[in-house]
Motif scaffolding. Structure first.
Motif, PDB file in Angstrom:
ATOM      1  N   SER A   1       0.847  -1.191   0.000  1.00  0.00           N
ATOM      2  CA  SER A   1       0.000   0.000   0.000  1.00  0.00           C
ATOM      3  C   SER A   1       0.885   1.244   0.000  1.00  0.00           C
ATOM      4  N   ARG A   2       0.330   2.361  -0.367  1.00  0.00           N
ATOM      5  CA  ARG A   2       1.075   3.628  -0.356  1.00  0.00           C
ATOM      6  C   ARG A   2       1.627   3.898   1.047  1.00  0.00           C
ATOM      7  N   GLU A   3       0.797   3.665   2.081  1.00  0.00           N
ATOM      8  CA  GLU A   3       1.219   3.929   3.455  1.00  0.00           C
ATOM      9  C   GLU A   3       2.405   3.045   3.842  1.00  0.00           C
ATOM     10  N   ASP A   4       2.309   1.745   3.547  1.00  0.00           N
ATOM     11  CA  ASP A   4       3.403   0.839   3.893  1.00  0.00           C
ATOM     12  C   ASP A   4       4.654   1.159   3.096  1.00  0.00           C
TER      13      ASP A   4
END
Length: 112
Positions: free
Chosen positions: A68-71
């Motif tokens: 994901s973008r966050e990870d």
């Protein structure tokens, strides 16, 4: 007679890893830094798994690109590789999620 089209803005279709040409908040840090022991170990494990035929380099790339973008933004380069290695080992049946969790819990217990 053909109608002229208005130029369309460029849309980034890739995942969070695909930032080439996109405006960024900070420049990329290109400075060399000494690898920590765990980073060397992560790299060695990756190359060993490839040499033993348990995975290919492109599989690691796919697993990293699926973050994901966050990870992706939160993890460092080697943390992404370790995460991707775990995903691939579970996908291929070499390990189970339970085995990974048990081993992680055992390691964390040694830190206390």
């Amino acid at each position: 007679m053909t109608a002229e089209r208005e130029p369309q803005p460029r849309v980034l279709a890739g995942g969070p890893h695909d930032i080439g040409g996109a405006p960024g908040e900070n420049p990329i840090d290109r400075a060399e830094h000494p690898q920590e022991d765990w980073e060397k170990l992560a790299d060695a494990v990756h190359h060993l798994l490839v040499a033993k035929g348990h995975r290919r380099h492109d599989q690691l790339r796919r697993a990293i690109e699926a973050l994901s973008r966050e990870d992706y933004d939160r993890l460092t380069y080697f943390e992404r590789r370790v995460h991707a290695s775990q995903v691939l080992l579970v996908e291929s049946g070499v390990l189970t999620d339970a085995e990974v969790a048990d081993r992680l819990q055992a390691e964390v217990a040694t830190w206390r």
